[in-house]
Motif scaffolding. Structure first.
Motif, PDB file in Angstrom:
ATOM      1  N   VAL A  43       0.824  -1.218   0.000  1.00 18.18           N
ATOM      2  CA  VAL A  43       0.000   0.000   0.000  1.00 18.18           C
ATOM      3  C   VAL A  43       0.860   1.270   0.000  1.00 18.18           C
ATOM      4  O   VAL A  43       0.544   2.249  -0.661  1.00 18.18           O
ATOM      5  CB  VAL A  43      -0.959  -0.027   1.220  1.00 18.18           C
ATOM      6  CG1 VAL A  43      -1.465   1.349   1.558  1.00 18.18           C
ATOM      7  CG2 VAL A  43      -2.112  -0.982   0.940  1.00 18.18           C
ATOM      8  N   LYS A  44       1.963   1.232   0.733  1.00 16.51           N
ATOM      9  CA  LYS A  44       2.823   2.420   0.802  1.00 16.51           C
ATOM     10  C   LYS A  44       3.774   2.534  -0.384  1.00 16.51           C
ATOM     11  O   LYS A  44       4.356   3.585  -0.617  1.00 16.51           O
ATOM     12  CB  LYS A  44       3.681   2.374   2.080  1.00 16.51           C
ATOM     13  CG  LYS A  44       2.955   2.830   3.333  1.00 16.51           C
ATOM     14  CD  LYS A  44       3.904   2.838   4.532  1.00 16.51           C
ATOM     15  CE  LYS A  44       5.078   3.777   4.395  1.00 16.51           C
ATOM     16  NZ  LYS A  44       4.939   5.058   5.099  1.00 16.51           N
ATOM     17  N   GLY A  45       3.972   1.415  -1.109  1.00 16.58           N
ATOM     18  CA  GLY A  45       5.020   1.403  -2.118  1.00 16.58           C
ATOM     19  C   GLY A  45       6.381   1.487  -1.445  1.00 16.58           C
ATOM     20  O   GLY A  45       7.312   2.114  -1.932  1.00 16.58           O
TER      21      GLY A  45
ATOM     22  N   PRO B 100       4.193   1.882  10.156  1.00 15.44           N
ATOM     23  CA  PRO B 100       4.989   3.015   9.688  1.00 15.44           C
ATOM     24  C   PRO B 100       4.066   4.225   9.581  1.00 15.44           C
ATOM     25  O   PRO B 100       2.855   4.098   9.782  1.00 15.44           O
ATOM     26  CB  PRO B 100       5.444   2.570   8.304  1.00 15.44           C
ATOM     27  CG  PRO B 100       4.324   1.700   7.817  1.00 15.44           C
ATOM     28  CD  PRO B 100       3.736   1.028   9.055  1.00 15.44           C
ATOM     29  N   SER B 101       4.615   5.375   9.268  1.00 15.94           N
ATOM     30  CA  SER B 101       3.758   6.536   9.061  1.00 15.94           C
ATOM     31  C   SER B 101       2.811   6.234   7.887  1.00 15.94           C
ATOM     32  O   SER B 101       3.181   5.566   6.931  1.00 15.94           O
ATOM     33  CB  SER B 101       4.610   7.771   8.782  1.00 15.94           C
ATOM     34  OG  SER B 101       5.552   7.503   7.760  1.00 15.94           O
ATOM     35  N   ALA B 102       1.567   6.750   7.991  1.00 12.10           N
ATOM     36  CA  ALA B 102       0.500   6.369   7.051  1.00 12.10           C
ATOM     37  C   ALA B 102       0.505   7.241   5.805  1.00 12.10           C
ATOM     38  O   ALA B 102      -0.459   7.953   5.513  1.00 12.10           O
ATOM     39  CB  ALA B 102      -0.855   6.427   7.755  1.00 12.10           C
ATOM     40  N   ASN B 103       1.617   7.181   5.056  1.00 13.66           N
ATOM     41  CA  ASN B 103       1.748   7.972   3.837  1.00 13.66           C
ATOM     42  C   ASN B 103       2.423   7.110   2.778  1.00 13.66           C
ATOM     43  O   ASN B 103       3.143   6.175   3.110  1.00 13.66           O
ATOM     44  CB  ASN B 103       2.613   9.208   4.112  1.00 13.66           C
ATOM     45  CG  ASN B 103       3.948   8.842   4.747  1.00 13.66           C
ATOM     46  OD1 ASN B 103       4.012   8.611   5.948  1.00 13.66           O
ATOM     47  ND2 ASN B 103       4.989   8.746   3.951  1.00 13.66           N
ATOM     48  N   PRO B 104       2.222   7.435   1.502  1.00 16.78           N
ATOM     49  CA  PRO B 104       2.993   6.747   0.477  1.00 16.78           C
ATOM     50  C   PRO B 104       4.480   6.938   0.761  1.00 16.78           C
ATOM     51  O   PRO B 104       4.894   7.987   1.258  1.00 16.78           O
ATOM     52  CB  PRO B 104       2.581   7.454  -0.820  1.00 16.78           C
ATOM     53  CG  PRO B 104       1.251   8.071  -0.519  1.00 16.78           C
ATOM     54  CD  PRO B 104       1.298   8.444   0.930  1.00 16.78           C
TER      55      PRO B 104
ATOM     56  N   LEU C  59       5.377  13.227   2.442  1.00 19.49           N
ATOM     57  CA  LEU C  59       5.277  13.875   3.756  1.00 19.49           C
ATOM     58  C   LEU C  59       4.492  13.001   4.719  1.00 19.49           C
ATOM     59  O   LEU C  59       3.480  12.413   4.347  1.00 19.49           O
ATOM     60  CB  LEU C  59       4.522  15.198   3.622  1.00 19.49           C
ATOM     61  CG  LEU C  59       5.227  16.389   3.000  1.00 19.49           C
ATOM     62  CD1 LEU C  59       4.225  17.531   2.849  1.00 19.49           C
ATOM     63  CD2 LEU C  59       6.410  16.814   3.850  1.00 19.49           C
ATOM     64  N   SER C  60       4.897  12.978   5.970  1.00 25.67           N
ATOM     65  CA  SER C  60       4.160  12.221   6.975  1.00 25.67           C
ATOM     66  C   SER C  60       2.823  12.904   7.274  1.00 25.67           C
ATOM     67  O   SER C  60       2.701  14.115   7.154  1.00 25.67           O
ATOM     68  CB  SER C  60       4.984  12.119   8.258  1.00 25.67           C
ATOM     69  OG  SER C  60       6.159  11.374   8.012  1.00 25.67           O
ATOM     70  N   PRO C  61       1.806  12.114   7.664  1.00 27.82           N
ATOM     71  CA  PRO C  61       0.480  12.665   7.928  1.00 27.82           C
ATOM     72  C   PRO C  61       0.282  13.014   9.403  1.00 27.82           C
ATOM     73  O   PRO C  61       0.566  12.212  10.278  1.00 27.82           O
ATOM     74  CB  PRO C  61      -0.450  11.502   7.548  1.00 27.82           C
ATOM     75  CG  PRO C  61       0.369  10.269   7.805  1.00 27.82           C
ATOM     76  CD  PRO C  61       1.826  10.646   7.700  1.00 27.82           C
TER      77      PRO C  61
ATOM     78  N   ARG D 217      16.473  11.107   0.507  1.00 35.74           N
ATOM     79  CA  ARG D 217      15.228  11.827   0.263  1.00 35.74           C
ATOM     80  C   ARG D 217      14.070  11.105   0.930  1.00 35.74           C
ATOM     81  O   ARG D 217      13.790   9.956   0.683  1.00 35.74           O
ATOM     82  CB  ARG D 217      14.960  11.967  -1.227  1.00 35.74           C
ATOM     83  CG  ARG D 217      13.761  12.882  -1.490  1.00 35.74           C
ATOM     84  CD  ARG D 217      13.636  13.210  -2.966  1.00 35.74           C
ATOM     85  NE  ARG D 217      12.357  13.842  -3.251  1.00 35.74           N
ATOM     86  CZ  ARG D 217      12.095  15.126  -3.058  1.00 35.74           C
ATOM     87  NH1 ARG D 217      13.015  15.911  -2.559  1.00 35.74           N
ATOM     88  NH2 ARG D 217      10.911  15.622  -3.336  1.00 35.74           N
ATOM     89  N   HIS D 218      13.344  11.814   1.766  1.00 35.10           N
ATOM     90  CA  HIS D 218      12.322  11.209   2.600  1.00 35.10           C
ATOM     91  C   HIS D 218      11.477  12.345   3.127  1.00 35.10           C
ATOM     92  O   HIS D 218      11.921  13.471   3.145  1.00 35.10           O
ATOM     93  CB  HIS D 218      13.029  10.510   3.764  1.00 35.10           C
ATOM     94  CG  HIS D 218      12.285   9.322   4.271  1.00 35.10           C
ATOM     95  ND1 HIS D 218      12.544   8.059   3.824  1.00 35.10           N
ATOM     96  CD2 HIS D 218      11.276   9.186   5.161  1.00 35.10           C
ATOM     97  CE1 HIS D 218      11.742   7.213   4.442  1.00 35.10           C
ATOM     98  NE2 HIS D 218      10.961   7.866   5.262  1.00 35.10           N
ATOM     99  N   TYR D 219      10.288  12.038   3.550  1.00 35.02           N
ATOM    100  CA  TYR D 219       9.451  13.059   4.186  1.00 35.02           C
ATOM    101  C   TYR D 219       9.282  14.289   3.291  1.00 35.02           C
ATOM    102  O   TYR D 219       9.276  15.417   3.763  1.00 35.02           O
ATOM    103  CB  TYR D 219      10.054  13.535   5.516  1.00 35.02           C
ATOM    104  CG  TYR D 219      10.592  12.460   6.422  1.00 35.02           C
ATOM    105  CD1 TYR D 219       9.713  11.604   7.092  1.00 35.02           C
ATOM    106  CD2 TYR D 219      11.954  12.300   6.635  1.00 35.02           C
ATOM    107  CE1 TYR D 219      10.201  10.625   7.936  1.00 35.02           C
ATOM    108  CE2 TYR D 219      12.437  11.324   7.487  1.00 35.02           C
ATOM    109  CZ  TYR D 219      11.563  10.495   8.130  1.00 35.02           C
ATOM    110  OH  TYR D 219      12.038   9.537   8.962  1.00 35.02           O
ATOM    111  N   ALA D 220       9.221  14.089   1.976  1.00 33.86           N
ATOM    112  CA  ALA D 220       9.319  15.237   1.074  1.00 33.86           C
ATOM    113  C   ALA D 220       8.001  15.592   0.403  1.00 33.86           C
ATOM    114  O   ALA D 220       7.239  14.719   0.029  1.00 33.86           O
ATOM    115  CB  ALA D 220      10.377  14.949   0.013  1.00 33.86           C
TER     116      ALA D 220
HETATM  117 MG    MG Z   1       7.706   7.347   7.512  1.00 34.61          MG
END
Ligand code: MG
Ligand code: TXA
Length: 341
Positions: free
Chosen positions: A57-59, A144-148, A152-154, A234-237
């Motif tokens: 789901v997150k890829g 994990p954080s509920a974002n692709p 960006l984290s939700p 690159r993360h949380y972008a």
């Molecule tokens: Mg995360």
């Protein structure tokens, strides 16, 4: 798939919603829920297929292990081969809370959760909704954080919906998460313990309980499994190019002069004007962290050419905020040049 967003009281979670979520989780489904840091995408951590669904789901690359959430220290102890003394002291002091401890796992923890590695990352979240899920469901929850992946984290249910609608059956909506930044991740399998990801608890908070820790920054390549997956550059972008700079006035003016529409994220008073959208956050690191992702989500949705972020102060208290902003701006060297004319 139809995604239901169900409101839950953040202080006294209604049992109906918790039981509905628990039924889904028992059946191997995914549920997004609030923690005190950010929203998590939860699955039964002991169910291989449910855990695999999180990655799908997150890829998320399968080389990135997940954080496992547990109800208390005893539940954590069931999943680890040893609970080192410094970890016990930290857990006693900071759980429930935004501290994730990496320890040697037992065979009960599926390999998918840990990306095949010998360690598992554990924390007891301090949010009443997360705790209710863990206690009523009596399952450890990988979340994990509920974002692709890499987005960006939700910090609100709406952020989760925008990223994952149609892919998960249920989002528990308890309003904005209070902390706003992901937990601090500490590897306690080594001496001294090693900071893998800065977070709401600072190195000084940890050192106050267990003495010196190794807080030198970790930046890994995409190795298998990564030592601290959140540390991939690159993360949380946001999807809009983001630039971190100490010289906001100069950069904003150069952009406006060439007719660009830009956003500015700053902790100082700043006035919006034609083609400039301003998000001003509190000038203290705790207040800034609480509002940071929501401000970035708004700027990202505003159809801007770029987001300019005023570099936060260099003090230790801003370590986690600086870390996330640096990752959000990772490929910034090329973004930084404003073509003449
Ligand atoms: Mg995360
Ligand atoms: O605040 C948080 O921690 C949120 C909420 C939902 O609890 N969760 C979160 O999970 O941020 P995620 O998957 O987005 O972040 C994963 C982090 C990585 O950065 C990495 O440092 C750590 O978890 N991690 C997980 N398993 C690990 C392991 N076995 N060894 C080292 N680090 C691990």
């Amino acid at each position: 798939m139809n995604t239901r967003v169900v409101p839950v009281d953040p202080l006294l979670p209604n049992l109906d919603a918790i039981e509905e979520a628990t039924r889904l989780l028992r059946g191997g489904g995914l549920v997004a829920f609030p923690t005190e840091t950010v929203y998590g995408l939860g699955a039964n951590a002991l169910d291989d297929r449910a855990v695999a669904a999180i990655f799908a789901v997150k890829g998320r690359p399968p080389t990135n292990p997940l954080i496992v959430h547990v109800s208390d220290i005893a539940a954590a102890a069931e999943l680890v081969a040893e609970f080192p003394e410094p970890a016990r002291r930290l857990a006693a002091r900071y759980w429930p809370g935004p501290l994730t401890l990496v320890m040697v796992k037992t065979g009960r923890v599926p390999d998918g959760v840990t990306a095949g590695g010998p360690t598992v990352a554990l924390r007891v979240p301090a949010h009443p909704v997360a705790l209710a899920l863990l206690r009523v469901g009596r399952m450890p929850l990988a979340a994990p954080s509920a974002n692709p992946s890499t987005a960006l984290s939700p910090t609100t249910a709406e952020h989760v919906r925008r990223g994952l609608a149609g892919k998960i059956p249920l989002i528990l909506d308890a309003g904005p998460t209070p902390g706003g930044l992901e937990s601090t991740v500490l590897d306690v399998t080594v001496a001294p313990p090693r900071l893998l990801r800065p977070g709401l608890l600072s190195p000084a908070d940890l050192a106050a309980v267990i003495g010196p820790i190794d807080a030198t920054p970790v930046v890994t390549e995409a190795t298998r499994p990564a030592r601290a997956p959140g540390s991939h550059a690159r993360h949380y972008a946001p999807t809009t190019p983001l630039e971190l700079t100490a010289d906001v006035v100069g950069l904003v003016n150069r952009c406006l002069d060439r007719g660009s529409r830009v956003g500015l994220l700053t902790w100082r008073p700043a006035a919006a004007r034609h083609n400039l959208v301003v998000e001003q956050l509190p000038a203290d690191p705790v207040g800034y962290a609480a509002g940071m992702y929501a401000a970035l989500h708004r700027l990202d949705a505003a159809g801007l050419e770029r987001i300019i972020v005023e570099a936060p102060p260099p003090d230790d208290a801003w370590l986690a905020v600086r870390d996330r902003l640096m990752r959000a701006s990772a490929p910034s060297a090329s973004v930084g040049e404003v073509p003449a004319g």
